[in-house]
Design a protein around this motif. Sequence first.
Motif, PDB file in Angstrom:
ATOM      1  N   ASP A   8       0.830  -1.205   0.000  1.00 26.48           N
ATOM      2  CA  ASP A   8       0.000   0.000   0.000  1.00 26.48           C
ATOM      3  C   ASP A   8       0.867   1.258   0.000  1.00 26.48           C
ATOM      4  OD1 ASP A   8      -2.540   1.389   0.174  1.00 26.48           O
ATOM      5  OD2 ASP A   8      -1.950   1.875   2.234  1.00 26.48           O
ATOM      6  N   GLY A   9       1.917   1.260   0.824  1.00 27.09           N
ATOM      7  CA  GLY A   9       2.798   2.419   0.894  1.00 27.09           C
ATOM      8  C   GLY A   9       3.523   2.686  -0.412  1.00 27.09           C
ATOM      9  N   SER A  10       4.009   1.624  -1.043  1.00 24.12           N
ATOM     10  CA  SER A  10       4.721   1.834  -2.314  1.00 24.12           C
ATOM     11  C   SER A  10       3.765   2.314  -3.399  1.00 24.12           C
ATOM     12  CB  SER A  10       5.425   0.552  -2.747  1.00 24.12           C
ATOM     13  OG  SER A  10       4.479  -0.459  -2.993  1.00 24.12           O
ATOM     14  N   ARG A  11       2.526   1.825  -3.390  1.00 23.14           N
ATOM     15  CA  ARG A  11       1.548   2.288  -4.371  1.00 23.14           C
ATOM     16  C   ARG A  11       1.227   3.770  -4.163  1.00 23.14           C
ATOM     17  NH1 ARG A  11      -3.466   3.341  -3.949  1.00 23.14           N
ATOM     18  NH2 ARG A  11      -3.682   2.364  -1.915  1.00 23.14           N
ATOM     19  N   ARG A  12       1.036   4.157  -2.905  1.00 24.90           N
ATOM     20  CA  ARG A  12       0.695   5.549  -2.614  1.00 24.90           C
ATOM     21  C   ARG A  12       1.864   6.488  -2.896  1.00 24.90           C
ATOM     22  NH1 ARG A  12      -2.953   5.578   2.750  1.00 24.90           N
ATOM     23  NH2 ARG A  12      -2.839   7.789   2.288  1.00 24.90           N
ATOM     24  N   MET A  13       3.083   6.046  -2.566  1.00 29.32           N
ATOM     25  CA  MET A  13       4.247   6.897  -2.847  1.00 29.32           C
ATOM     26  C   MET A  13       4.513   6.999  -4.342  1.00 29.32           C
ATOM     27  SD  MET A  13       6.955   6.382   0.238  1.00 29.32           S
ATOM     28  CE  MET A  13       6.910   4.625   0.368  1.00 29.32           C
ATOM     29  N   ALA A  14       4.284   5.916  -5.073  1.00 31.92           N
ATOM     30  CA  ALA A  14       4.450   5.979  -6.531  1.00 31.92           C
ATOM     31  C   ALA A  14       3.423   6.922  -7.148  1.00 31.92           C
ATOM     32  CB  ALA A  14       4.318   4.579  -7.129  1.00 31.92           C
ATOM     33  N   ALA A  15       2.201   6.923  -6.632  1.00 28.53           N
ATOM     34  CA  ALA A  15       1.185   7.843  -7.151  1.00 28.53           C
ATOM     35  C   ALA A  15       1.574   9.294  -6.873  1.00 28.53           C
ATOM     36  CB  ALA A  15      -0.171   7.523  -6.539  1.00 28.53           C
ATOM     37  N   ALA A  16       2.087   9.553  -5.680  1.00 27.45           N
ATOM     38  CA  ALA A  16       2.512  10.914  -5.341  1.00 27.45           C
ATOM     39  C   ALA A  16       3.702  11.333  -6.188  1.00 27.45           C
ATOM     40  CB  ALA A  16       2.862  11.006  -3.862  1.00 27.45           C
ATOM     41  N   TRP A  17       4.647  10.424  -6.398  1.00 19.93           N
ATOM     42  CA  TRP A  17       5.831  10.754  -7.188  1.00 19.93           C
ATOM     43  C   TRP A  17       5.480  10.955  -8.655  1.00 19.93           C
ATOM     44  CZ3 TRP A  17      10.295  12.676  -6.094  1.00 19.93           C
ATOM     45  CH2 TRP A  17      11.271  12.707  -7.069  1.00 19.93           C
ATOM     46  N   SER A  18       4.578  10.136  -9.180  1.00 23.49           N
ATOM     47  CA  SER A  18       4.222  10.288 -10.597  1.00 23.49           C
ATOM     48  C   SER A  18       3.497  11.601 -10.838  1.00 23.49           C
ATOM     49  CB  SER A  18       3.371   9.109 -11.066  1.00 23.49           C
ATOM     50  OG  SER A  18       2.121   9.110 -10.407  1.00 23.49           O
ATOM     51  N   ALA A  19       2.715  12.065  -9.873  1.00 20.49           N
ATOM     52  CA  ALA A  19       2.069  13.367 -10.025  1.00 20.49           C
ATOM     53  C   ALA A  19       3.118  14.473 -10.052  1.00 20.49           C
ATOM     54  CB  ALA A  19       1.080  13.601  -8.889  1.00 20.49           C
ATOM     55  N   PHE A  20       4.165  14.327  -9.273  1.00 19.02           N
ATOM     56  CA  PHE A  20       5.242  15.316  -9.263  1.00 19.02           C
ATOM     57  C   PHE A  20       6.090  15.216 -10.528  1.00 19.02           C
ATOM     58  CE2 PHE A  20       9.809  15.829  -8.283  1.00 19.02           C
ATOM     59  CZ  PHE A  20       9.816  17.214  -8.176  1.00 19.02           C
ATOM     60  N   ALA A  21       6.434  13.999 -10.930  1.00 20.05           N
ATOM     61  CA  ALA A  21       7.333  13.811 -12.069  1.00 20.05           C
ATOM     62  C   ALA A  21       6.662  14.111 -13.394  1.00 20.05           C
ATOM     63  CB  ALA A  21       7.869  12.388 -12.074  1.00 20.05           C
ATOM     64  N   ALA A  22       5.345  14.138 -13.431  1.00 22.39           N
ATOM     65  CA  ALA A  22       4.644  14.411 -14.687  1.00 22.39           C
ATOM     66  C   ALA A  22       4.659  15.890 -15.050  1.00 22.39           C
ATOM     67  CB  ALA A  22       3.199  13.926 -14.594  1.00 22.39           C
ATOM     68  N   MET A  23       5.128  16.722 -14.147  1.00 21.38           N
ATOM     69  CA  MET A  23       5.132  18.154 -14.432  1.00 21.38           C
ATOM     70  C   MET A  23       6.191  18.481 -15.481  1.00 21.38           C
ATOM     71  SD  MET A  23       4.564  19.951 -10.814  1.00 21.38           S
ATOM     72  CE  MET A  23       4.559  21.486 -11.676  1.00 21.38           C
ATOM     73  N   PRO A  24       5.866  19.308 -16.454  1.00 26.35           N
ATOM     74  CA  PRO A  24       6.857  19.680 -17.459  1.00 26.35           C
ATOM     75  C   PRO A  24       7.951  20.532 -16.836  1.00 26.35           C
ATOM     76  CG  PRO A  24       4.864  20.960 -17.738  1.00 26.35           C
ATOM     77  CD  PRO A  24       4.590  19.943 -16.672  1.00 26.35           C
ATOM     78  N   LYS A  25       9.109  20.497 -17.437  1.00 29.75           N
ATOM     79  CA  LYS A  25      10.295  21.245 -17.048  1.00 29.75           C
ATOM     80  C   LYS A  25      10.943  20.720 -15.777  1.00 29.75           C
ATOM     81  CE  LYS A  25       8.982  25.507 -19.288  1.00 29.75           C
ATOM     82  NZ  LYS A  25       8.728  26.913 -19.156  1.00 29.75           N
ATOM     83  N   LEU A  26      10.321  19.779 -15.078  1.00 28.94           N
ATOM     84  CA  LEU A  26      10.944  19.208 -13.899  1.00 28.94           C
ATOM     85  C   LEU A  26      11.458  17.812 -14.176  1.00 28.94           C
ATOM     86  CD1 LEU A  26       8.442  20.370 -11.177  1.00 28.94           C
ATOM     87  CD2 LEU A  26      10.676  21.301 -11.680  1.00 28.94           C
ATOM     88  N   ASN A  27      10.944  17.183 -15.208  1.00 35.62           N
ATOM     89  CA  ASN A  27      11.371  15.832 -15.528  1.00 35.62           C
ATOM     90  C   ASN A  27      12.168  15.804 -16.829  1.00 35.62           C
ATOM     91  OD1 ASN A  27       9.380  16.324 -17.319  1.00 35.62           O
ATOM     92  ND2 ASN A  27       8.179  14.504 -16.904  1.00 35.62           N
ATOM     93  N   GLY A  28      12.673  16.937 -17.261  1.00 38.55           N
ATOM     94  CA  GLY A  28      13.470  16.997 -18.480  1.00 38.55           C
ATOM     95  C   GLY A  28      12.652  17.205 -19.735  1.00 38.55           C
ATOM     96  N   VAL A  29      11.341  17.203 -19.643  1.00 37.40           N
ATOM     97  CA  VAL A  29      10.498  17.416 -20.813  1.00 37.40           C
ATOM     98  C   VAL A  29      10.309  18.916 -20.964  1.00 37.40           C
ATOM     99  CG1 VAL A  29       8.234  17.035 -21.821  1.00 37.40           C
ATOM    100  CG2 VAL A  29       9.312  15.237 -20.483  1.00 37.40           C
ATOM    101  N   GLN A  30      10.740  19.430 -22.055  1.00 38.39           N
ATOM    102  CA  GLN A  30      10.629  20.853 -22.305  1.00 38.39           C
ATOM    103  C   GLN A  30       9.503  21.129 -23.295  1.00 38.39           C
ATOM    104  OE1 GLN A  30      12.458  23.248 -20.836  1.00 38.39           O
ATOM    105  NE2 GLN A  30      13.529  21.721 -19.620  1.00 38.39           N
ATOM    106  N   GLN A  31       9.194  22.368 -23.449  1.00 34.32           N
ATOM    107  CA  GLN A  31       8.222  22.760 -24.453  1.00 34.32           C
ATOM    108  C   GLN A  31       8.806  22.449 -25.828  1.00 34.32           C
ATOM    109  OE1 GLN A  31       5.220  23.898 -23.836  1.00 34.32           O
ATOM    110  NE2 GLN A  31       5.517  23.857 -21.635  1.00 34.32           N
ATOM    111  N   PRO A  32       7.953  22.207 -26.830  1.00 28.33           N
ATOM    112  CA  PRO A  32       8.491  21.922 -28.161  1.00 28.33           C
ATOM    113  C   PRO A  32       9.314  23.101 -28.673  1.00 28.33           C
ATOM    114  CG  PRO A  32       6.082  21.805 -28.132  1.00 28.33           C
ATOM    115  CD  PRO A  32       6.533  22.175 -26.773  1.00 28.33           C
ATOM    116  N   ARG A  33      10.445  22.775 -29.234  1.00 30.67           N
ATOM    117  CA  ARG A  33      11.319  23.824 -29.752  1.00 30.67           C
ATOM    118  C   ARG A  33      10.931  24.208 -31.155  1.00 30.67           C
ATOM    119  NH1 ARG A  33      17.469  23.860 -28.135  1.00 30.67           N
ATOM    120  NH2 ARG A  33      17.328  25.657 -29.458  1.00 30.67           N
TER     121      ARG A  33
END
Length: 138
Positions: free
Chosen positions: A90-115
């Motif tokens: 349960d803990g790993s599932r909940r932490m993965a959900a929290a981390w994926s919400a954070f990592a999905a943000m643009p410019k924080l995970n290396g994904v930049q706007q289209p050049r």
Amino acid sequence: MSGSERLESKAGPLGNLSQTYFGSLDMMVKGYEPALKGVGRWNLELLGFMARRAQAWLEVPARLSRCKTPVDLFNEQAKFWQGTVADYSDGSRRMAAAWSAFAAMPKLNGVQQPRDYITVPEAQEAPPAPKRGERKAA
């Protein structure tokens, strides 16, 4: 200029500079607010998981002291390890959900706007080399 936009005389010439600086700082903080909320959620999940596991370990002596037979001891150990597996899954599932919400943000995970690349025309083939003995005037 309205009264709320005017700077106080105490600020002098640096008033506009400080107003611009702190306005930009406020915009930057608002931009990172979702990321900071994601990190905070992940930390909260991690601390909750650690607290549940610590509580389970601290309950072990009290539970074992109530055991009267080896079968009771075995059953308590089985309950402890089943609880451990449940907490970890349960803990790993909940932490993965929290981390994926954070990592999905643009410019924080290396994904930049289209050049927008500049289009460069293809290179033309070079004209054929002059034959030997031929000269061209400039």
